[in-house]
Write a protein that holds these residues in place. Structure first.
Motif, short mmCIF file in Angstrom:
data_model
loop_
_atom_site.label_atom_id
_atom_site.label_comp_id
_atom_site.label_asym_id
_atom_site.label_seq_id
_atom_site.Cartn_x
_atom_site.Cartn_y
_atom_site.Cartn_z
N MET A 97 124.03 7.47 130.79
CA MET A 97 124.58 8.83 130.76
C MET A 97 123.44 9.84 130.79
N GLN A 98 123.63 10.90 131.57
CA GLN A 98 122.60 11.92 131.69
C GLN A 98 122.45 12.69 130.38
N PRO A 99 121.19 12.88 129.90
CA PRO A 99 120.99 13.62 128.67
C PRO A 99 121.25 15.11 128.87
N THR A 100 121.57 15.79 127.78
CA THR A 100 121.76 17.23 127.84
C THR A 100 120.41 17.92 127.90
N VAL A 101 120.26 18.84 128.85
CA VAL A 101 119.02 19.58 129.00
C VAL A 101 119.22 21.00 128.49
N SER A 102 118.41 21.42 127.54
CA SER A 102 118.54 22.75 126.97
C SER A 102 118.15 23.82 127.97
N SER A 103 118.86 24.94 127.94
CA SER A 103 118.51 26.07 128.81
C SER A 103 117.88 27.20 128.02
N ASP A 104 117.44 26.91 126.76
CA ASP A 104 116.89 27.96 125.90
C ASP A 104 115.40 28.15 126.11
N ILE A 105 114.91 27.86 127.32
CA ILE A 105 113.52 28.02 127.64
C ILE A 105 113.37 29.25 128.55
N SER A 106 112.39 30.11 128.24
CA SER A 106 112.13 31.29 129.06
C SER A 106 110.75 31.15 129.69
N PRO A 107 110.66 30.44 130.82
CA PRO A 107 109.36 30.18 131.43
C PRO A 107 108.79 31.42 132.12
N LEU A 108 107.46 31.44 132.20
CA LEU A 108 106.78 32.50 132.95
C LEU A 108 106.84 32.18 134.43
N GLU A 109 107.07 33.16 135.25
CA GLU A 109 106.98 32.97 136.69
C GLU A 109 105.50 32.92 137.09
N TYR A 110 105.21 32.09 138.09
CA TYR A 110 103.83 31.93 138.54
C TYR A 110 103.29 33.23 139.11
N GLN A 111 102.02 33.51 138.78
CA GLN A 111 101.29 34.62 139.37
C GLN A 111 99.90 34.13 139.75
N PRO A 112 99.41 34.50 140.94
CA PRO A 112 98.06 34.07 141.34
C PRO A 112 96.98 34.44 140.33
N ALA A 113 97.20 35.50 139.56
CA ALA A 113 96.20 35.94 138.59
C ALA A 113 95.99 34.91 137.48
N TYR A 114 96.94 33.98 137.32
CA TYR A 114 96.78 32.95 136.29
C TYR A 114 95.74 31.89 136.68
N GLU A 115 95.36 31.85 137.95
CA GLU A 115 94.36 30.90 138.43
C GLU A 115 93.05 31.62 138.74
N ILE A 116 91.93 30.88 138.58
CA ILE A 116 90.63 31.36 139.05
C ILE A 116 90.50 30.86 140.48
N LEU A 117 90.73 31.71 141.43
CA LEU A 117 90.80 31.27 142.82
C LEU A 117 89.41 31.14 143.42
N ASP A 118 88.63 30.28 142.79
CA ASP A 118 87.28 29.98 143.26
C ASP A 118 87.07 28.49 143.12
N GLU A 119 86.61 27.83 144.14
CA GLU A 119 86.61 26.37 144.20
C GLU A 119 85.69 25.73 143.19
N THR A 120 84.71 26.46 142.65
CA THR A 120 83.79 25.87 141.68
C THR A 120 84.19 26.16 140.25
N GLY A 121 85.21 27.02 140.05
CA GLY A 121 85.54 27.44 138.70
C GLY A 121 84.67 28.59 138.25
#
Length: 378
Positions: free
Chosen positions: A1-25
């Motif tokens: 039987m499929q488990p119940t999945v809670s919907s009480d999570i408020s995730p952040l939408e992805y934004q490019p600013a959350y990443e360091i867009l440089d290949e070396t870090g």
């Protein structure tokens, strides 16, 4: 039987600013010379590890995750009626998809199973629809890579490169690795005895001699999850698998102890895991660019989105090894854009996957390709 999945999570939408867009870090985009040097150093380090493992193996091997201990045909059932924030990407609708699971250990050289090292799991799911990542346009697969530790050893690209260099410089001295593994294993057992619980000190070395099938596996690095950001875990749920958690294995078979334990299990048992997703809800507590940080389940719990079932089968054979170990490459960059790997470490690691694919193909004149079906494994 499929488990119940809670919907009480408020995730952040992805934004490019959350990443360091440089290949070396490195934050300064003008440091082109440093960027190039990091790339060259990483390629040189991985090439050295590959050359060593190829000398030790009858056929070409990977730079890391060299030894497979189980090659499993399975099926994923994506749950129906998931809440909107979890019904993303390939999990947007209920379906069943075939997949292959590859259990392995982390070091690049061929080590005796008595040397206790971290365990890894790669899965390749077939028939996945969606806009493809660059380099996998002609494929229909989605790859996920896991390790039995919830955080990555290196918080930065510089640390990652340094750790790889240490591995490359010691891969010809198994006595040193045995000594290091024994020290870390003893330390782990001491912490366990003091705390009453199993600590994840052994994210990179010193794994106790327990059954590889009883482990919980983590993506460690975050991925896009449709509009959001997430980490992924694979958790044993079948009672026969749960019974193997922390269960010691017989290491008297030396180089094949882990493999034998997997093969013996699948002679008669069916295995079931849940694929669980942890959505990012707080970018400060759940950073994208530091994979050494464990995302707290108090902030955002792992919740089930799919079940993986593997029926009794021949879990490892030389033929399967030829098909999977030599004929397939497992890279998180082979998939759809909705599940793109995130973070500078993963962008730099992409180079290693491509280099390993090329080296593996050249060594044995293999054709490395994403499969359209798994008929060869059935």
């Amino acid at each position: 039987m499929q488990p119940t999945v809670s919907s009480d999570i408020s995730p952040l939408e992805y934004q490019p600013a959350y990443e360091i867009l440089d290949e070396t870090g490195l934050a300064d985009e003008g440091l082109d010379q440093s960027r190039s040097r990091h790339k060259d150093n990483l390629q040189s380090t991985l090439r050295k590890i590959s050359e060593t493992t190829n000398r030790q193996s009858a056929y070409s091997t990977r730079s890391v995750h060299t030894r497979s201990h189980g090659l499993i045909y399975a099926e994923m059932e994506i749950y129906d009626n998931l809440p909107a924030q979890f019904a993303q990407g390939m999990f947007a609708s209920a379906k069943k998809l075939p997949l292959v699971m590859r259990f392995s250990t982390v070091p690049g050289d061929i080590l005796n199973d008595k040397l206790c090292t971290p365990r890894s799991l790669a899965i390749k799911i077939l028939g996945v629809e969606g806009e493809r990542l660059s380099g996998s346009e002609q494929a229909t697969t989605q790859n996920f890579l896991f390790v039995n530790g919830s955080s990555f050893l290196s918080s930065s690209v510089q640390q990652f490169l340094s750790n790889l260099k240490l591995l490359a410089n010691t891969d010809n001295t198994p006595e040193f690795k045995q000594f290091l593994a024994q020290i870390l294993q003893a330390t782990s057992k001491l912490i366990q005895s003091l705390s009453g619980g199993r600590e994840r000190l052994m994210n990179n070395e010193g794994q106790p001699e327990t059954n590889i099938l009883g482990e919980t596996y983590f993506s460690q690095d975050p991925i896009l999850y449709g509009n959001y950001m997430a980490k992924v875990a694979l958790v044993p749920v079948a009672p026969s698998l749960i019974a193997l958690t922390n269960k010691p294995i017989d290491v008297s078979f030396a180089s094949d102890s882990l493999k034998k334990s997997v093969v013996d299990f699948f002679i008669t048992h069916t295995a079931e895991w849940e694929l669980r997703v942890q959505l990012c809800t707080d970018i400060d507590k759940m950073p994208i660019e530091d994979s050494s940080v464990v995302w707290s389940e108090d902030v955002s719990p792992y919740l089930a989105v799919a079940k993986i079932t593997a029926k009794p089968q021949i879990a490892w054979s030389h033929y399967r090894s030829k098909v999977v170990d030599s004929g397939m490459m497992f890279s998180p960059w082979h998939g759809i854009k909705s599940h793109r790997p995130l973070g500078s470490v993963m962008r730099l690691r992409k180079i290693t996957y491509e280099m390993a694919k090329h080296a593996n193909a050249m060594a044995d004149s293999n054709i490395i390709a994403e499969p359209r079906d798994l008929d060869d494994l059935c």
